[in-house]
Design a protein around this motif. Structure first.
Motif, PDB file in Angstrom:
ATOM      1  N   ALA A  82      20.775 -25.443  25.866  1.00 19.88           N
ATOM      2  CA  ALA A  82      21.019 -26.848  25.536  1.00 19.88           C
ATOM      3  C   ALA A  82      19.795 -27.458  24.874  1.00 19.88           C
ATOM      4  O   ALA A  82      18.664 -27.138  25.227  1.00 19.88           O
ATOM      5  N   TYR A  83      20.055 -28.339  23.922  1.00 16.10           N
ATOM      6  CA  TYR A  83      18.993 -29.181  23.376  1.00 16.10           C
ATOM      7  C   TYR A  83      18.771 -30.310  24.365  1.00 16.10           C
ATOM      8  O   TYR A  83      19.735 -30.950  24.804  1.00 16.10           O
ATOM      9  N   VAL A  84      17.520 -30.564  24.693  1.00 17.84           N
ATOM     10  CA  VAL A  84      17.212 -31.650  25.623  1.00 17.84           C
ATOM     11  C   VAL A  84      16.001 -32.420  25.105  1.00 17.84           C
ATOM     12  O   VAL A  84      14.995 -31.833  24.722  1.00 17.84           O
ATOM     13  N   LYS A  85      16.140 -33.729  25.122  1.00 19.37           N
ATOM     14  CA  LYS A  85      15.023 -34.618  24.810  1.00 19.37           C
ATOM     15  C   LYS A  85      14.479 -35.098  26.150  1.00 19.37           C
ATOM     16  O   LYS A  85      15.203 -35.702  26.941  1.00 19.37           O
ATOM     17  N   ASN A  86      13.222 -34.799  26.408  1.00 18.92           N
ATOM     18  CA  ASN A  86      12.574 -35.173  27.661  1.00 18.92           C
ATOM     19  C   ASN A  86      11.581 -36.301  27.435  1.00 18.92           C
ATOM     20  O   ASN A  86      11.184 -36.577  26.306  1.00 18.92           O
ATOM     21  N   MET A  87      11.144 -36.905  28.538  1.00 17.23           N
ATOM     22  CA  MET A  87      10.186 -38.007  28.468  1.00 17.23           C
ATOM     23  C   MET A  87       9.022 -37.749  29.423  1.00 17.23           C
ATOM     24  O   MET A  87       9.229 -37.371  30.572  1.00 17.23           O
ATOM     25  N   SER A  88       7.837 -37.978  28.921  1.00 15.20           N
ATOM     26  CA  SER A  88       6.628 -37.799  29.728  1.00 15.20           C
ATOM     27  C   SER A  88       6.392 -39.022  30.606  1.00 15.20           C
ATOM     28  O   SER A  88       7.068 -40.043  30.481  1.00 15.20           O
ATOM     29  N   ALA A  89       5.404 -38.923  31.474  1.00 17.41           N
ATOM     30  CA  ALA A  89       5.051 -40.020  32.377  1.00 17.41           C
ATOM     31  C   ALA A  89       4.580 -41.266  31.641  1.00 17.41           C
ATOM     32  O   ALA A  89       4.626 -42.361  32.195  1.00 17.41           O
ATOM     33  N   THR A  90       4.141 -41.102  30.388  1.00 16.16           N
ATOM     34  CA  THR A  90       3.686 -42.258  29.611  1.00 16.16           C
ATOM     35  C   THR A  90       4.758 -42.763  28.648  1.00 16.16           C
ATOM     36  O   THR A  90       4.485 -43.644  27.837  1.00 16.16           O
ATOM     37  N   GLY A  91       5.953 -42.174  28.694  1.00 15.55           N
ATOM     38  CA  GLY A  91       7.055 -42.626  27.856  1.00 15.55           C
ATOM     39  C   GLY A  91       7.208 -41.888  26.546  1.00 15.55           C
ATOM     40  O   GLY A  91       8.146 -42.139  25.791  1.00 15.55           O
ATOM     41  N   LYS A  92       6.282 -40.970  26.241  1.00 15.11           N
ATOM     42  CA  LYS A  92       6.398 -40.168  25.018  1.00 15.11           C
ATOM     43  C   LYS A  92       7.550 -39.181  25.196  1.00 15.11           C
ATOM     44  O   LYS A  92       7.973 -38.904  26.317  1.00 15.11           O
ATOM     45  N   TYR A  93       8.049 -38.640  24.092  1.00 17.06           N
ATOM     46  CA  TYR A  93       9.177 -37.714  24.191  1.00 17.06           C
ATOM     47  C   TYR A  93       8.816 -36.353  23.613  1.00 17.06           C
ATOM     48  O   TYR A  93       7.869 -36.209  22.846  1.00 17.06           O
ATOM     49  N   TYR A  94       9.597 -35.360  24.023  1.00 15.12           N
ATOM     50  CA  TYR A  94       9.490 -34.022  23.446  1.00 15.12           C
ATOM     51  C   TYR A  94      10.848 -33.336  23.550  1.00 15.12           C
ATOM     52  O   TYR A  94      11.593 -33.526  24.498  1.00 15.12           O
ATOM     53  N   TRP A  95      11.174 -32.582  22.524  1.00 13.20           N
ATOM     54  CA  TRP A  95      12.426 -31.846  22.443  1.00 13.20           C
ATOM     55  C   TRP A  95      12.225 -30.405  22.890  1.00 13.20           C
ATOM     56  O   TRP A  95      11.186 -29.808  22.614  1.00 13.20           O
ATOM     57  N   VAL A  96      13.267 -29.853  23.513  1.00 10.46           N
ATOM     58  CA  VAL A  96      13.258 -28.447  23.900  1.00 10.46           C
ATOM     59  C   VAL A  96      14.637 -27.846  23.654  1.00 10.46           C
ATOM     60  O   VAL A  96      15.634 -28.567  23.595  1.00 10.46           O
ATOM     61  N   VAL A  97      14.673 -26.542  23.522  1.00  8.03           N
ATOM     62  CA  VAL A  97      15.908 -25.781  23.663  1.00  8.03           C
ATOM     63  C   VAL A  97      15.767 -25.101  25.014  1.00  8.03           C
ATOM     64  O   VAL A  97      14.880 -24.269  25.217  1.00  8.03           O
ATOM     65  N   ALA A  98      16.614 -25.535  25.948  1.00 11.85           N
ATOM     66  CA  ALA A  98      16.543 -25.023  27.312  1.00 11.85           C
ATOM     67  C   ALA A  98      17.525 -23.877  27.507  1.00 11.85           C
ATOM     68  O   ALA A  98      18.650 -23.917  27.003  1.00 11.85           O
ATOM     69  N   HIS A  99      17.085 -22.879  28.237  1.00 14.95           N
ATOM     70  CA  HIS A  99      17.942 -21.785  28.678  1.00 14.95           C
ATOM     71  C   HIS A  99      17.902 -21.843  30.200  1.00 14.95           C
ATOM     72  O   HIS A  99      16.875 -21.537  30.814  1.00 14.95           O
ATOM     73  N   VAL A 100      19.002 -22.283  30.788  1.00 21.34           N
ATOM     74  CA  VAL A 100      19.060 -22.485  32.238  1.00 21.34           C
ATOM     75  C   VAL A 100      19.976 -21.431  32.844  1.00 21.34           C
ATOM     76  O   VAL A 100      21.100 -21.224  32.368  1.00 21.34           O
ATOM     77  N   THR A 101      19.476 -20.779  33.888  1.00 25.17           N
ATOM     78  CA  THR A 101      20.234 -19.724  34.557  1.00 25.17           C
ATOM     79  C   THR A 101      20.175 -19.919  36.069  1.00 25.17           C
ATOM     80  O   THR A 101      19.187 -20.438  36.604  1.00 25.17           O
ATOM     81  N   PRO A 102      21.217 -19.487  36.754  1.00 24.74           N
ATOM     82  CA  PRO A 102      21.170 -19.512  38.219  1.00 24.74           C
ATOM     83  C   PRO A 102      20.192 -18.454  38.744  1.00 24.74           C
ATOM     84  O   PRO A 102      20.026 -17.396  38.138  1.00 24.74           O
ATOM     85  N   THR A 103      19.548 -18.771  39.850  1.00 24.99           N
ATOM     86  CA  THR A 103      18.727 -17.810  40.576  1.00 24.99           C
ATOM     87  C   THR A 103      19.563 -17.359  41.769  1.00 24.99           C
ATOM     88  O   THR A 103      20.139 -18.196  42.467  1.00 24.99           O
TER      89      THR A 103
END
Length: 179
Positions: A82-103
């Protein structure tokens, strides 16, 4: 993250294509492990993030329907990209391509989740943003949160059905395929 509500700012944080963000959570999404790249981009220390819900970095520009799809998928024991836009503690943003799997434990039971995230291509972000804006607009139309989420989730499903792709297939048909 601070006890106070963080206000998003229009300043992007970037990380290099050879870095990987890694986190591990319990079944509820509470952070059990976060690597140094995650902490650097979240602008928080390891001590600040461990035990927090993974949503501590959630950006308000992210459609809830995408997270619904993510949770529905991984809780069934499947992986998702999934593409995800995240936010830092100071409100800045960063984009990622996440690969999420069950453990899983030795018996095959899901005991948590593992996520690896890489820096997405600029073309991939440009390709996903129109869809995410549409989903957010659907969620903002009003009504209660549950109805708004259902409407947005329905729109996401309709969009994917119209192009004959799963969300993962859509992700890999975007500019990300050129990474």
């Amino acid at each position: 993250m601070s006890k106070y509500k963080v206000t998003p700012v229009d300043q992007e944080l970037k990380f290099s294509s050879d870095e990987i963000i890694v986190t591990k959570t319990d079944l509820t999404g509470k952070l059990l492990y976060a690597n140094d790249v995650f902490c650097r981009l979240a602008e928080m220390s390891t001590e600040e993030v461990i035990g927090q819900p993974h949503s501590v970095i959630r950006h308000p520009d992210m459609p809830r329907a995408v997270f619904q799809l993510l949770w529905d998928t991984i809780s069934k024991g499947k992986e998702i990209f999934a593409y995800v836009k995240n936010m830092s503690a100071t409100g800045k943003y960063y984009w990622v391509v996440a690969h999420v799997t069950p453990t899983r434990d030795r018996a095959g039971n899901i005991i948590g989740y593992h996520s690896n995230r890489r820096a997405p291509s600029r073309a991939g972000i440009a390709d996903i943003m129109p869809l995410y804006r549409e989903l957010l607009a659907e969620e903002a139309k009003g009504g209660d949160r549950k109805a708004a989420l259902a409407a947005s989730t329905g729109l996401l499903k309709a969009k994917l059905d119209a192009i004959g792709k799963t969300y993962d297939e859509f992700i890999w048909s975007t500019g990300e395929a050129n990474v």
